[in-house]
Structures are given as C-alpha cells and as structure tokens.
Scaffold this motif. Structure first.
Motif, PDB file in Angstrom:
ATOM      1  N   THR A 141       0.846  -1.186   0.000  1.00  0.00           N
ATOM      2  CA  THR A 141       0.000   0.000   0.000  1.00  0.00           C
ATOM      3  C   THR A 141       0.884   1.239   0.000  1.00  0.00           C
ATOM      4  O   THR A 141       1.787   1.365   0.834  1.00  0.00           O
ATOM      5  N   TYR A 142       0.614   2.149  -0.939  1.00  0.00           N
ATOM      6  CA  TYR A 142       1.378   3.380  -1.069  1.00  0.00           C
ATOM      7  C   TYR A 142       0.560   4.535  -0.499  1.00  0.00           C
ATOM      8  O   TYR A 142      -0.610   4.718  -0.849  1.00  0.00           O
ATOM      9  N   PHE A 143       1.169   5.317   0.375  1.00  0.00           N
ATOM     10  CA  PHE A 143       0.510   6.453   1.016  1.00  0.00           C
ATOM     11  C   PHE A 143       1.109   7.741   0.448  1.00  0.00           C
ATOM     12  O   PHE A 143       2.325   7.931   0.458  1.00  0.00           O
TER      13      PHE A 143
ATOM     14  N   ARG B 174      -4.285   6.833  -0.399  1.00  0.00           N
ATOM     15  CA  ARG B 174      -3.534   5.580  -0.459  1.00  0.00           C
ATOM     16  C   ARG B 174      -4.057   4.716  -1.596  1.00  0.00           C
ATOM     17  O   ARG B 174      -5.200   4.848  -2.038  1.00  0.00           O
ATOM     18  N   ALA B 175      -3.211   3.824  -2.075  1.00  0.00           N
ATOM     19  CA  ALA B 175      -3.599   2.893  -3.131  1.00  0.00           C
ATOM     20  C   ALA B 175      -2.713   1.669  -3.047  1.00  0.00           C
ATOM     21  O   ALA B 175      -1.543   1.750  -2.670  1.00  0.00           O
ATOM     22  N   HIS B 176      -3.286   0.510  -3.397  1.00  0.00           N
ATOM     23  CA  HIS B 176      -2.510  -0.731  -3.426  1.00  0.00           C
ATOM     24  C   HIS B 176      -1.699  -0.814  -4.718  1.00  0.00           C
ATOM     25  O   HIS B 176      -1.985  -0.126  -5.703  1.00  0.00           O
ATOM     26  N   ASP B 177      -0.716  -1.687  -4.712  1.00  0.00           N
ATOM     27  CA  ASP B 177       0.188  -1.788  -5.852  1.00  0.00           C
ATOM     28  C   ASP B 177      -0.522  -2.213  -7.134  1.00  0.00           C
ATOM     29  O   ASP B 177      -0.071  -1.881  -8.235  1.00  0.00           O
ATOM     30  N   HIS B 178      -1.642  -2.927  -7.027  1.00  0.00           N
ATOM     31  CA  HIS B 178      -2.345  -3.367  -8.232  1.00  0.00           C
ATOM     32  C   HIS B 178      -3.278  -2.290  -8.789  1.00  0.00           C
ATOM     33  O   HIS B 178      -3.809  -2.456  -9.891  1.00  0.00           O
ATOM     34  N   GLU B 179      -3.478  -1.199  -8.062  1.00  0.00           N
ATOM     35  CA  GLU B 179      -4.398  -0.145  -8.491  1.00  0.00           C
ATOM     36  C   GLU B 179      -3.631   0.908  -9.301  1.00  0.00           C
ATOM     37  O   GLU B 179      -3.419   2.043  -8.873  1.00  0.00           O
ATOM     38  N   LYS B 180      -3.220   0.521 -10.500  1.00  0.00           N
ATOM     39  CA  LYS B 180      -2.357   1.381 -11.318  1.00  0.00           C
ATOM     40  C   LYS B 180      -3.037   2.709 -11.651  1.00  0.00           C
ATOM     41  O   LYS B 180      -2.393   3.765 -11.648  1.00  0.00           O
TER      42      LYS B 180
ATOM     43  N   GLU C   7       5.005   6.995   2.373  1.00  0.00           N
ATOM     44  CA  GLU C   7       5.579   5.707   2.746  1.00  0.00           C
ATOM     45  C   GLU C   7       4.851   4.599   2.005  1.00  0.00           C
ATOM     46  O   GLU C   7       3.769   4.808   1.447  1.00  0.00           O
ATOM     47  N   ALA C   8       5.464   3.417   1.985  1.00  0.00           N
ATOM     48  CA  ALA C   8       4.854   2.236   1.387  1.00  0.00           C
ATOM     49  C   ALA C   8       4.949   1.102   2.392  1.00  0.00           C
ATOM     50  O   ALA C   8       6.014   0.852   2.961  1.00  0.00           O
ATOM     51  N   VAL C   9       3.820   0.429   2.609  1.00  0.00           N
ATOM     52  CA  VAL C   9       3.738  -0.619   3.621  1.00  0.00           C
ATOM     53  C   VAL C   9       3.290  -1.924   2.979  1.00  0.00           C
ATOM     54  O   VAL C   9       2.296  -1.952   2.235  1.00  0.00           O
ATOM     55  N   ALA C  10       4.021  -2.995   3.237  1.00  0.00           N
ATOM     56  CA  ALA C  10       3.666  -4.317   2.726  1.00  0.00           C
ATOM     57  C   ALA C  10       2.745  -5.015   3.718  1.00  0.00           C
ATOM     58  O   ALA C  10       2.973  -4.967   4.932  1.00  0.00           O
ATOM     59  N   THR C  11       1.711  -5.666   3.207  1.00  0.00           N
ATOM     60  CA  THR C  11       0.792  -6.429   4.056  1.00  0.00           C
ATOM     61  C   THR C  11       1.036  -7.912   3.833  1.00  0.00           C
ATOM     62  O   THR C  11       0.907  -8.406   2.709  1.00  0.00           O
TER      63      THR C  11
END
Length: 284
Positions: A126-128, A250-256, A271-275
């Motif tokens: 997730t990218y913030f 924020r957006a997830h990595d697949h939400e181009k 920041e970017a956080v991995a779930t």
C-alpha cells in the motif's frame, strides 16, 4: 528470554522504537507512543526479548480484521527476529487466532525475508501519498454530481462491492454498524452520481488538521470518465472547509489507475507498507 512486557521494560522498549525510527529500512507497524506514559497506556498483549536486563526485541499482538495483527517483530539484530515471530505465533494459536497479519515497510527487506521464511504470504503493498488540499479543483464531467451523506446501507454496500477489488471488510458490517460509522462527525462520505445513478464514493476521515481519503472507488462501467478525479477534488474541498491543511490518500500496488492519478496530481509518496498474512489453522 522472551516474556510478557512489564512496566520496567518500557525505557528499553522506547529506545528500541527510537532506533526503528532512525531508518525506513527498520520500519514496521509498532506502538505509536514515544513516551513512557503513552506506551504504558497503549501496550496490550506484548512480548519482549531480553538479553540480560536489556530489551533487545519486541513483538505485540492485537485483534485485527478476521484475525490478529503483529506489532513488529522488532529487534536490534536480525537473528532475534525469528524467535520473536515464533513466540507471537504461539501466543496467537493459544488464543485461537485463525489468521495473522504483519505490516513491514516496503524497504524493510530483512523482516520481509524473515516473514516469508516463516510462511507469511505477501497480499499487497500500500502506497501512502500526501499533498496540501489546494490545486485540486476540477469541474465534474457532464451528467455527474457529487453529494455528501450516507445513501443508506444497501446503496453503500453495492457501491463498495462493485468498486472495491481487494478488501471485503465492509461487506461484513451490519446496517446498524454502517449507519453508526457514518454518523461519526469525523467521517464524511461523498457519493458520485452519473445521470442520477450512484457510481462511486470517497470516504474522508478528519483528525488533527489532516484529512485522509480512507477509501475511494468507482464502479468498473463508469471508470475512465474523470469521476475518480472529481471525487478527489470534492474531498480536497471538504478538507479545506474543515480546516485541514494536509490531504492523505492511499492505493494498493495493483491499483495502477489510482497510483497514476495521485502522482499526476502532484501527490508526494509518504511511505509504502507491505501487508503479509499467514493462516494459522484451516478455515471452516
């Protein structure tokens, strides 16, 4: 030795947290407080790794979604991370947690490797992004209007189901839980209508002079028309009306599409956080 955290451990835990703060490569979900009294109030089910009398590592556990989330594991040395993670998993099994989550920063390659070696799978990153809410005023496309307010549980649930691609958390909420959530004065819901039909929504949460777009989405058949940008524009206007000087999205990595939208509108990556997640027992 690993044991439950005690009040006498708090100074050592505070030093460990400040050590984490010094580099994004050590970042992981952890207690927010950076003072002794705040830590004492915040900690619930935590474990510390002691070497002598010194705190060398920490891991916490608290209810989250359909399981439990980890705070940490966090340690000065890489070799101390696996035993902390093992202790947390043991504690989770004791309280019959079915699924365990972890949230390292994207840059924290060491912990991410430890999690993967322990059987955790990456769900998404997730990218913030952040930006001042100025400069985001865009006219709505023809036939589109945005209204503020909860449209009812049925309409909300259908919009959420159609526009959300990865999470199903809100679909489990009852009508009463949804209504109560959107009665919170800090929570604002914006709904986009195309020719009178609801096609998108944005949820804005206000706290301490900041506005966070907790969720924004448009149903697939209405995408590509500028409705997402219109919702974001209305979210920025709302933030300014409420006195917020920072807008967070924020957006997830697949939400181009969302990632490209935020970058194109001048948002800066915060920041970017991995779930990560691990199933601890078979689901019924």
């Amino acid at each position: 030795m690993i044991r439950p955290v005690a009040r006498k451990d708090l100074p050592g835990l505070l030093r460990l947290l400040r050590h984490m703060d010094q580099s994004p490569e050590r970042g992981v979900l952890a207690p927010e407080a950076r003072d002794l009294e705040g830590l004492a109030e915040e900690l619930e089910d935590g474990l510390v790794l002691l070497k002598g009398e010194e705190v060398a590592g920490y891991v916490g556990l608290y209810p989250f979604w359909d399981g439990a989330a980890l705070e940490g594991p966090l340690a000065y040395r890489e070799e101390d991370l696996p035993p902390l993670l093992e202790a947390a998993e043991k504690r989770a099994r004791e309280v019959e947690v079915e699924r365990l989550y972890a949230f390292p920063r994207e840059e924290n390659r060491v912990l991410r490797r430890v999690l993967e070696e322990a059987g955790f799978g990456l769900l998404h990153v997730t990218y913030f992004f952040v930006k001042r809410p100025e400069g985001l005023d865009y006219p709505a496309p023809e036939g589109v209007r945005v209204e503020e307010g909860f449209p009812g549980a049925g309409v909300y649930r259908e919009l959420y189901r159609e526009s959300e691609e990865s999470w199903a958390l809100r679909l489990r909420w009852t009508d009463e839980e949804l209504e109560e959530h959107f009665q919170d004065p800090a929570v604002h819901l914006l709904v986009a209508y195309l020719e009178g039909v609801p096609v998108g929504l944005a949820e804005v949460e206000l706290e301490g002079g900041e506005a966070s777009v907790a969720y924004i989405g448009v149903v697939p058949e209405a995408r590509g028309k500028g409705i997402g940008r219109t919702l974001l524009s209305e979210a920025a206007k709302l933030a300014r009306r409420k006195g917020a000087d920072l807008l967070r999205v924020r957006a997830h990595d697949h939400e181009k599409g969302a990632l490209d939208l935020y970058r194109g509108l001048g948002f800066s990556l915060e920041e970017a956080v991995a779930t990560y997640a691990k199933e601890l027992k078979a689901r019924r």
